[in-house]
Design a protein around this motif. Structure first.
Motif, PDB file in Angstrom:
ATOM      1  N   UNK A 266     131.594  26.124 -43.590  1.00 29.59           N
ATOM      2  CA  UNK A 266     131.188  26.424 -44.963  1.00 29.59           C
ATOM      3  C   UNK A 266     131.800  25.423 -45.934  1.00 29.59           C
ATOM      4  N   UNK A 267     133.068  25.106 -45.757  1.00 33.97           N
ATOM      5  CA  UNK A 267     133.711  24.126 -46.640  1.00 33.97           C
ATOM      6  C   UNK A 267     133.029  22.764 -46.531  1.00 33.97           C
ATOM      7  N   UNK A 268     132.696  22.356 -45.317  1.00 34.90           N
ATOM      8  CA  UNK A 268     132.026  21.072 -45.108  1.00 34.90           C
ATOM      9  C   UNK A 268     130.663  21.047 -45.787  1.00 34.90           C
ATOM     10  N   UNK A 269     129.899  22.133 -45.623  1.00 31.86           N
ATOM     11  CA  UNK A 269     128.556  22.167 -46.177  1.00 31.86           C
ATOM     12  C   UNK A 269     128.580  22.339 -47.691  1.00 31.86           C
ATOM     13  N   UNK A 270     129.577  23.037 -48.202  1.00 27.59           N
ATOM     14  CA  UNK A 270     129.724  23.126 -49.655  1.00 27.59           C
ATOM     15  C   UNK A 270     130.021  21.754 -50.258  1.00 27.59           C
ATOM     16  N   UNK A 271     130.827  20.979 -49.550  1.00 27.54           N
ATOM     17  CA  UNK A 271     131.110  19.628 -50.038  1.00 27.54           C
ATOM     18  C   UNK A 271     129.848  18.772 -49.992  1.00 27.54           C
ATOM     19  N   UNK A 288     122.164  29.303 -40.573  1.00 29.79           N
ATOM     20  CA  UNK A 288     121.351  29.592 -41.757  1.00 29.79           C
ATOM     21  C   UNK A 288     122.153  30.311 -42.834  1.00 29.79           C
ATOM     22  N   UNK A 289     122.897  31.329 -42.419  1.00 28.86           N
ATOM     23  CA  UNK A 289     123.655  32.115 -43.394  1.00 28.86           C
ATOM     24  C   UNK A 289     124.683  31.245 -44.116  1.00 28.86           C
ATOM     25  N   UNK A 290     125.353  30.373 -43.365  1.00 27.33           N
ATOM     26  CA  UNK A 290     126.354  29.495 -43.970  1.00 27.33           C
ATOM     27  C   UNK A 290     125.689  28.525 -44.943  1.00 27.33           C
ATOM     28  N   UNK A 291     124.532  27.988 -44.578  1.00 32.40           N
ATOM     29  CA  UNK A 291     123.811  27.075 -45.466  1.00 32.40           C
ATOM     30  C   UNK A 291     123.418  27.767 -46.771  1.00 32.40           C
ATOM     31  N   UNK A 294     126.384  28.269 -48.918  1.00 28.22           N
ATOM     32  CA  UNK A 294     126.806  26.982 -49.483  1.00 28.22           C
ATOM     33  C   UNK A 294     125.916  26.544 -50.642  1.00 28.22           C
ATOM     34  N   UNK A 295     124.802  27.226 -50.841  1.00 27.32           N
ATOM     35  CA  UNK A 295     123.937  26.927 -51.983  1.00 27.32           C
ATOM     36  C   UNK A 295     122.701  26.119 -51.658  1.00 27.32           C
ATOM     37  N   UNK A 296     122.385  25.965 -50.375  1.00 25.80           N
ATOM     38  CA  UNK A 296     121.224  25.182 -49.977  1.00 25.80           C
ATOM     39  C   UNK A 296     119.970  26.040 -49.897  1.00 25.80           C
ATOM     40  N   UNK A 297     118.829  25.384 -50.104  1.00 30.93           N
ATOM     41  CA  UNK A 297     117.530  25.939 -49.750  1.00 30.93           C
ATOM     42  C   UNK A 297     117.063  25.241 -48.477  1.00 30.93           C
ATOM     43  N   UNK A 298     116.678  26.003 -47.470  1.00 29.77           N
ATOM     44  CA  UNK A 298     116.158  25.436 -46.230  1.00 29.77           C
ATOM     45  C   UNK A 298     114.667  25.193 -46.427  1.00 29.77           C
TER      46      UNK A 298
END
Length: 317
Positions: A266-271, A288-291, A294-298
Motif C-alpha cells: 500500500x505504501x509503495x502504491x500510494x507513492x 485490487x483492494x490495495x489499489x 491507494x486512490x487508483x481507478x482500475x
C-alpha cells in the motif's frame, strides 16, 4: 518516393496480422486495446492507428491499405494505374488470408507485380507491397512491413534473474503502458535486472529505473549497456521518489528475498499514485483492494500466463 496515384484514392486504414500462443491471448488483447481502443478475436485487426509492428511481440505484419476491391480481377485492373519510382516486390500475405497453395500465391505476386509501373526487385527491393484475400469479397493491396522480433534479441543478456519478466511479456507491458512515446517521461521503480528498461529504451521511450536492492544494479546497468542503450538507474526506494512522471511500470517484488506485506504494498502504491499519472502494475497476487485504497481507478487488465504461473497486468489511473 511515394506513389503517383492518378485517380486511385489511398485509404487511411492499416491491417495488422497477429500470432501467439493460447496463454498469451489475454495479454495480446490488452495490448490491442491499449494501442487501438479495440481488440480482435481473429489474427487480423484493422485500424486507422499506425503502429510500428516491431513494437509488439504479437504482431507479424502491417499493411497500409492502398486499394481494396471486391475481386482479384478488379485488384489486378486497378494496380495497373499505380506507379512507383522505387524498386519493389509484391508479397501474398498468408497470415489472415484465404489459404491458397504455394503456386497460386506466387502467380498472384507475379501478375500484380507486372501491372505496377516500376522496376521489380525480388532480392533487395526498396519497397514491399502486400496482397491479402480476407474472404467475403475483400482483396487488399498496400505497403507491407514485416515485424522484427526485437524482444527475441534481448533474451541473451549478461545477467539473468529467475523471477524477471520474459522479454516478450515485458515488451507487451511497455506497450500497454505507453502508446505514443512522444514527450512521455516514464519510470520503472522496481526495475530489477532491467528487462522492462531494455524493452522501453529499444522503442525510444524516455525512461529511468530504480530499485531498493543495490546488489543487482550493477548487473542492470550492464544489461542495458550490452544492447547499446543507456538510462539513469538509481538505488532508491520508490517510496522516496519525488520527481513526477507521466507513466510508471511496476513489477511488484514477490520472490523469497523480497517478500512485502500488504502494508508495504500500500505504501509503495500510494507513492506511485503521487509521482505518476498512469501506472501499470504487474502482480502475482490479488491487489485490487490495495489499489483502490491507494486512490487508483482500475481502467483495464489482462493476464500473462506461463504454464500454471500467472501474472496480472493492471492498468490504473
Amino acid at each position: 518516393m511515394s506513389f503517383l496515384y492518378g485517380k486511385v484514392k489511398r485509404m487511411g486504414t492499416f491491417i495488422y496480422t497477429y500470432a501467439g500462443y493460447e496463454d498469451e491471448l489475454s495479454l495480446r488483447a490488452l495490448e490491442m486495446r491499449s494501442f487501438f481502443g479495440i481488440e480482435s478475436q481473429t489474427n487480423i485487426l484493422e485500424s486507422p492507428v499506425k503502429i510500428d509492428p516491431s513494437r509488439s511481440p504479437f504482431m507479424k505484419e502491417r499493411i497500409a491499405v492502398i486499394l481494396e476491391t471486391e475481386s482479384y480481377h478488379e485488384l489486378l485492373s486497378k494496380t495497373a494505374a499505380l506507379e512507383t519510382e522505387q524498386t519493389f516486390k509484391v508479397i501474398y500475405v498468408k497470415n489472415g488470408s484465404v489459404e491458397e497453395p504455394f503456386e497460386k500465391r506466387r502467380r498472384i505476386e507475379r501478375e500484380v507485380g507486372l501491372q505496377i509501373k516500376g522496376k521489380a526487385d525480388i532480392r533487395q527491393p526498396e519497397r514491399l507491397f502486400g496482397i491479402m484475400n480476407l474472404g467475403g469479397g475483400r482483396w487488399i493491396f498496400g505497403d507491407y512491413v514485416e515485424s522484427e522480433s526485437v524482444w527475441y534479441q534481448h533474451q541473451q543478456k549478461p545477467h539473468q534473474y529467475s523471477t524477471a519478466l520474459s522479454t516478450r511479456v515485458a515488451r507487451a507491458v511497455v506497450n500497454i503502458a505507453i502508446l505514443d512515446p512522444t514527450g512521455i517521461k516514464a519510470i520503472d521503480p522496481c526495475c530489477g535486472i532491467g528487462t522492462v528498461l531494455v524493452e522501453a529504451l529499444s522503442m525510444g521511450i524516455d525512461i529511468v529505473g530504480s530499485d531498493n536492492n543495490p546488489v543487482i544494479l550493477a548487473g542492470t546497468r550492464e544489461n542495458i549497456a550490452y544492447f547499446g542503450l543507456s538510462c539513469e538507474v538509481k538505488f532508491e526506494d520508490m517510496r522516496n521518489i519525488t520527481k513526477h512522471y507521466d507513466t510508471a511500470i511496476i513489477d511488484l517484488p514477490y520472490n523469497l528475498c523480497s517478500v512485502i506485506s500488504p502494508e508495504v504494498q500500500l505504501e509503495m502504491l500510494q507513492s506511485a499514485r503521487r509521482f505518476a499519472d498512469k501506472v501499470v502494475v504487474v502482480t502475482v497476487e490479488p491487489i485490487d483492494e490495495i489499489l483502490l485504497v491507494a486512490g487508483f481507478n482500475i481502467v483495464d487488465r489482462g493476464v500473462a500466463k506461463k504454464g500454471v504461473f500467472i501474472r496480472e497486468v493492471i492498468v490504473c489511473r
